[in-house]
Design an enzyme around this catalytic site. Structure first.
Site: not given
Ligand code: NAP
Length: 305
Positions: A219, A248, A265, A267
């Site tokens: 993000r 954005e 955006h 992704g």
């Molecule tokens: P996820 O599986 O929940 O992974 C996020 C990871 O970040 C988790 O392992 C979490 O740790 C970790 N985390 C949270 N806070 C942290 C911190 N302060 N320092 C270090 N690590 C931290 O989520 P995901 O499905 O991979 O998605 C991640 C993000 O990608 C989404 O929230 C979204 O904003 C973004 N995204 C963007 C697009 C795009 O179109 N560009 C598409 C999809 C997603 P824990 O294991 O401890 O919870």
């Protein structure tokens, strides 16, 4: 449509806020995109609302606490977009390292007159070190891609991943600052929340190698954009590849540089994945109103009560 009386916004532009507030007045459920802010103001305008289904995995557009307080269930779309988003992160990494956008522009321009030994020389990807911040579903999917490129993979996450996952992917857990100072490519995959807002700023760019690249498909507000522009200007880092931005769809002029790859955006933007995301959001609503626990509910206490 068979089971629900639904209203669908079909215009190309996102609905104006006033229109959203007007239309939610009598709705029991909203299926929304990340462009819609679901906050106290909207909840107050929607007294009959019982469920919000976000067509995205990130839900920083939703005030989850406010929804929970008002007994409104919230769901998102985890899992179905991991590989597609990881593919885009990888495409960005490759594009910025090998200067693909500059090469494309030259090839199209009619100005490419000769091959030369030093023409558009970029940076190798294979054998380099990939640093991942946020080693969840998408972060670990990006790491798996790096294995095929013979890269060293280092990561930081709020909680350390299981040894099994680390071994499977070949990733090494390090402190965040170590990841930043050792990586040739830093790829961001944390959700946007108070702890991660501005997580990469002037201090962090100061830790990165001057030859390193930042890749952001998480993000926009995770990165301090002013600090990023300053780091690019002062060559504290070699470049960046971005899918997301602080405000954005505004992209500051300071980011429009040859060593920055910019995407709007996209992704999760494949037809297959966007179709799955939309279906998943609808399934959550159908489950809720059918008396079943929505499979991707983010505030299960609302469901229990
Ligand atoms: P996820 O599986 O929940 O992974 C996020 C990871 O970040 C988790 O392992 C979490 O740790 C970790 N985390 C949270 N806070 C942290 C911190 N302060 N320092 C270090 N690590 C931290 O989520 P995901 O499905 O991979 O998605 C991640 C993000 O990608 C989404 O929230 C979204 O904003 C973004 N995204 C963007 C697009 C795009 O179109 N560009 C598409 C999809 C997603 P824990 O294991 O401890 O919870």
């Amino acid at each position: 449509m068979e089971r629900f009386d639904a209203e669908f916004w079909s215009e190309a532009d996102r609905p104006p806020r006033a229109e959203v507030l007007r239309r939610v007045a009598d709705k029991e459920a909203i299926i929304c995109l990340l462009t819609e802010k679901i906050d106290d103001e909207l909840l107050a305008a929607a007294p009959r609302l019982r469920m919000v289904a976000n067509v995205a995995v990130g839900y920083d557009n939703i005030d989850l606490g406010a929804c929970t307080r008002r007994g409104v269930a919230v769901s998102n779309t985890p899992g179905v977009l991991d590989e597609t988003t990881a593919d885009l992160a990888w495409a960005l990494l490759m594009a910025v390292a090998r200067r693909l956008i500059e090469g494309d522009a030259l090839a199209r321009s009619g100005q490419w007159t000769r091959w030369n030994l030093d023409q558009l020389c970029g940076t190798d990807v294979w054998g380099k070190t990939l640093g991942i911040l946020g080693f969840g579903r998408i972060g670990s999917a990006v790491a798996r891609r790096a294995r095929g490129f013979g890269m060293r993979i280092i990561y930081n996450n709020r909680s350390r991943a299981s040894r099994e996952l680390e071994q499977q992917v070949g990733a090494e857990f390090l402190e965040r600052d170590q990841v930043l100072s050792q990586a040739d490519f830093v790829s961001l995959h944390v959700p946007l929340m108070p702890e991660t807002r501005g997580m990469i700023g002037a201090r962090e760019f100061g830790l990165m190698k001057p030859t390193a690249f930042l890749i952001n498909t998480a993000r926009g507000p995770v990165v301090d954009e002013v600090a990023l522009i300053a780091a690019l200007e002062s060559r504290k880092i070699a470049g960046a590849a971005l899918d997301v931005y602080e405000r954005e769809p505004l992209i500051p002029d300071g980011l429009r540089r040859p060593n920055v790859v910019l995407e709007p955006h996209i992704g999760s933007a494949s037809i297959e994945t966007r179709t799955k995301m939309a279906a998943m959001a609808a399934e959550n609503v159908i489950a809720f109103f059918g008396g079943r626990r929505p499979p991707n509910i983010l505030n299960p206490t609302v469901w229990k009560s």
